[in-house]
Design a protein around this motif. Structure first.
Motif, PDB file in Angstrom:
ATOM      1  N   TRP A  12       0.843  -1.209   0.000  1.00  0.00           N
ATOM      2  CA  TRP A  12       0.000   0.000   0.000  1.00  0.00           C
ATOM      3  C   TRP A  12       0.874   1.253   0.000  1.00  0.00           C
ATOM      4  O   TRP A  12       0.717   2.150  -0.824  1.00  0.00           O
ATOM      5  CB  TRP A  12      -0.900  -0.023   1.233  1.00  0.00           C
ATOM      6  N   VAL A  13       1.818   1.298   0.941  1.00  0.00           N
ATOM      7  CA  VAL A  13       2.681   2.467   1.075  1.00  0.00           C
ATOM      8  C   VAL A  13       3.587   2.620  -0.150  1.00  0.00           C
ATOM      9  O   VAL A  13       3.774   3.725  -0.661  1.00  0.00           O
ATOM     10  CB  VAL A  13       3.497   2.388   2.382  1.00  0.00           C
ATOM     11  N   ALA A  14       4.143   1.522  -0.633  1.00  0.00           N
ATOM     12  CA  ALA A  14       5.011   1.582  -1.807  1.00  0.00           C
ATOM     13  C   ALA A  14       4.249   2.115  -3.020  1.00  0.00           C
ATOM     14  O   ALA A  14       4.780   2.921  -3.790  1.00  0.00           O
ATOM     15  CB  ALA A  14       5.593   0.199  -2.105  1.00  0.00           C
ATOM     16  N   THR A  15       3.019   1.684  -3.187  1.00  0.00           N
ATOM     17  CA  THR A  15       2.205   2.154  -4.310  1.00  0.00           C
ATOM     18  C   THR A  15       1.936   3.655  -4.187  1.00  0.00           C
ATOM     19  O   THR A  15       2.035   4.394  -5.171  1.00  0.00           O
ATOM     20  CB  THR A  15       0.878   1.374  -4.386  1.00  0.00           C
ATOM     21  N   LYS A  16       1.629   4.099  -2.979  1.00  0.00           N
ATOM     22  CA  LYS A  16       1.387   5.531  -2.769  1.00  0.00           C
ATOM     23  C   LYS A  16       2.638   6.339  -3.127  1.00  0.00           C
ATOM     24  O   LYS A  16       2.559   7.357  -3.801  1.00  0.00           O
ATOM     25  CB  LYS A  16       0.995   5.801  -1.315  1.00  0.00           C
ATOM     26  N   HIS A  17       3.796   5.862  -2.673  1.00  0.00           N
ATOM     27  CA  HIS A  17       5.049   6.562  -2.970  1.00  0.00           C
ATOM     28  C   HIS A  17       5.379   6.493  -4.458  1.00  0.00           C
ATOM     29  O   HIS A  17       5.794   7.488  -5.050  1.00  0.00           O
ATOM     30  CB  HIS A  17       6.203   5.971  -2.162  1.00  0.00           C
ATOM     31  N   ARG A  18       5.215   5.321  -5.046  1.00  0.00           N
ATOM     32  CA  ARG A  18       5.562   5.132  -6.462  1.00  0.00           C
ATOM     33  C   ARG A  18       4.838   6.140  -7.339  1.00  0.00           C
ATOM     34  O   ARG A  18       5.407   6.719  -8.258  1.00  0.00           O
ATOM     35  CB  ARG A  18       5.223   3.711  -6.907  1.00  0.00           C
ATOM     36  N   TRP A  19       3.576   6.338  -7.074  1.00  0.00           N
ATOM     37  CA  TRP A  19       2.760   7.204  -7.922  1.00  0.00           C
ATOM     38  C   TRP A  19       2.569   8.603  -7.354  1.00  0.00           C
ATOM     39  O   TRP A  19       1.824   9.408  -7.915  1.00  0.00           O
ATOM     40  CB  TRP A  19       1.411   6.540  -8.181  1.00  0.00           C
ATOM     41  N   CYS A  38       4.866  -4.264  12.588  1.00  0.00           N
ATOM     42  CA  CYS A  38       5.718  -4.869  11.556  1.00  0.00           C
ATOM     43  C   CYS A  38       7.120  -4.258  11.657  1.00  0.00           C
ATOM     44  O   CYS A  38       7.583  -3.594  10.730  1.00  0.00           O
ATOM     45  CB  CYS A  38       5.138  -4.604  10.171  1.00  0.00           C
ATOM     46  N   PRO A  39       7.819  -4.476  12.767  1.00  0.00           N
ATOM     47  CA  PRO A  39       9.082  -3.771  12.994  1.00  0.00           C
ATOM     48  C   PRO A  39      10.200  -4.092  12.002  1.00  0.00           C
ATOM     49  O   PRO A  39      11.099  -3.288  11.817  1.00  0.00           O
ATOM     50  CB  PRO A  39       9.475  -4.197  14.405  1.00  0.00           C
ATOM     51  N   ASN A  40      10.149  -5.237  11.354  1.00  0.00           N
ATOM     52  CA  ASN A  40      11.224  -5.614  10.437  1.00  0.00           C
ATOM     53  C   ASN A  40      10.860  -5.415   8.969  1.00  0.00           C
ATOM     54  O   ASN A  40      11.602  -5.840   8.088  1.00  0.00           O
ATOM     55  CB  ASN A  40      11.628  -7.070  10.671  1.00  0.00           C
ATOM     56  N   ALA A  41       9.731  -4.774   8.728  1.00  0.00           N
ATOM     57  CA  ALA A  41       9.282  -4.571   7.348  1.00  0.00           C
ATOM     58  C   ALA A  41      10.124  -3.501   6.661  1.00  0.00           C
ATOM     59  O   ALA A  41      10.482  -2.494   7.265  1.00  0.00           O
ATOM     60  CB  ALA A  41       7.815  -4.181   7.324  1.00  0.00           C
ATOM     61  N   ARG A  42      10.421  -3.728   5.398  1.00  0.00           N
ATOM     62  CA  ARG A  42      11.129  -2.749   4.571  1.00  0.00           C
ATOM     63  C   ARG A  42      10.252  -2.432   3.377  1.00  0.00           C
ATOM     64  O   ARG A  42       9.638  -3.321   2.799  1.00  0.00           O
ATOM     65  CB  ARG A  42      12.442  -3.309   4.071  1.00  0.00           C
ATOM     66  N   ILE A  43      10.247  -1.188   3.003  1.00  0.00           N
ATOM     67  CA  ILE A  43       9.447  -0.767   1.860  1.00  0.00           C
ATOM     68  C   ILE A  43      10.398  -0.271   0.786  1.00  0.00           C
ATOM     69  O   ILE A  43      11.202   0.631   1.031  1.00  0.00           O
ATOM     70  CB  ILE A  43       8.448   0.328   2.241  1.00  0.00           C
ATOM     71  N   THR A  44      10.312  -0.884  -0.369  1.00  0.00           N
ATOM     72  CA  THR A  44      11.094  -0.441  -1.513  1.00  0.00           C
ATOM     73  C   THR A  44      10.147  -0.247  -2.687  1.00  0.00           C
ATOM     74  O   THR A  44       9.131  -0.934  -2.795  1.00  0.00           O
ATOM     75  CB  THR A  44      12.186  -1.454  -1.886  1.00  0.00           C
ATOM     76  N   TYR A  45      10.502   0.686  -3.534  1.00  0.00           N
ATOM     77  CA  TYR A  45       9.677   0.935  -4.720  1.00  0.00           C
ATOM     78  C   TYR A  45      10.509   1.626  -5.773  1.00  0.00           C
ATOM     79  O   TYR A  45      11.533   2.241  -5.459  1.00  0.00           O
ATOM     80  CB  TYR A  45       8.453   1.791  -4.369  1.00  0.00           C
ATOM     81  N   ASP A  46      10.095   1.492  -6.994  1.00  0.00           N
ATOM     82  CA  ASP A  46      10.700   2.217  -8.094  1.00  0.00           C
ATOM     83  C   ASP A  46       9.762   3.357  -8.470  1.00  0.00           C
ATOM     84  O   ASP A  46       8.559   3.127  -8.654  1.00  0.00           O
ATOM     85  CB  ASP A  46      10.871   1.300  -9.310  1.00  0.00           C
ATOM     86  N   PRO A  47      10.266   4.569  -8.538  1.00  0.00           N
ATOM     87  CA  PRO A  47       9.411   5.689  -8.939  1.00  0.00           C
ATOM     88  C   PRO A  47       8.786   5.436 -10.305  1.00  0.00           C
ATOM     89  O   PRO A  47       9.400   4.820 -11.177  1.00  0.00           O
ATOM     90  CB  PRO A  47      10.364   6.871  -8.980  1.00  0.00           C
TER      91      PRO A  47
END
Length: 49
Positions: A12-19, A38-47
């Motif tokens: 969800w967050v990656a999609t918001k950032h991506r777009w 979710c303390p160990n979660a990482r969020i990555t995205y390509d613009p």
């Protein structure tokens, strides 16, 4: 929180950032609250191009 929920939040967050999508304060507060479980979660995205 189950691993699937953490993944969903990350997507969800990656999609918001991506777009470059905005969110209101209520959405931000809710995402931060759920992300705390979710303390160990990482969020990555390509613009978006």
């Amino acid at each position: 929180m189950a691993q699937v929920h953490c993944r969903y939040l990350g997507e969800w967050v990656a999609t918001k950032h991506r777009w470059g999508l905005a969110g209101d304060q209520a959405e931000r507060d809710a995402l931060l609250q759920y992300a705390a479980t979710c303390p160990n979660a990482r969020i990555t995205y390509d613009p978006a191009p």
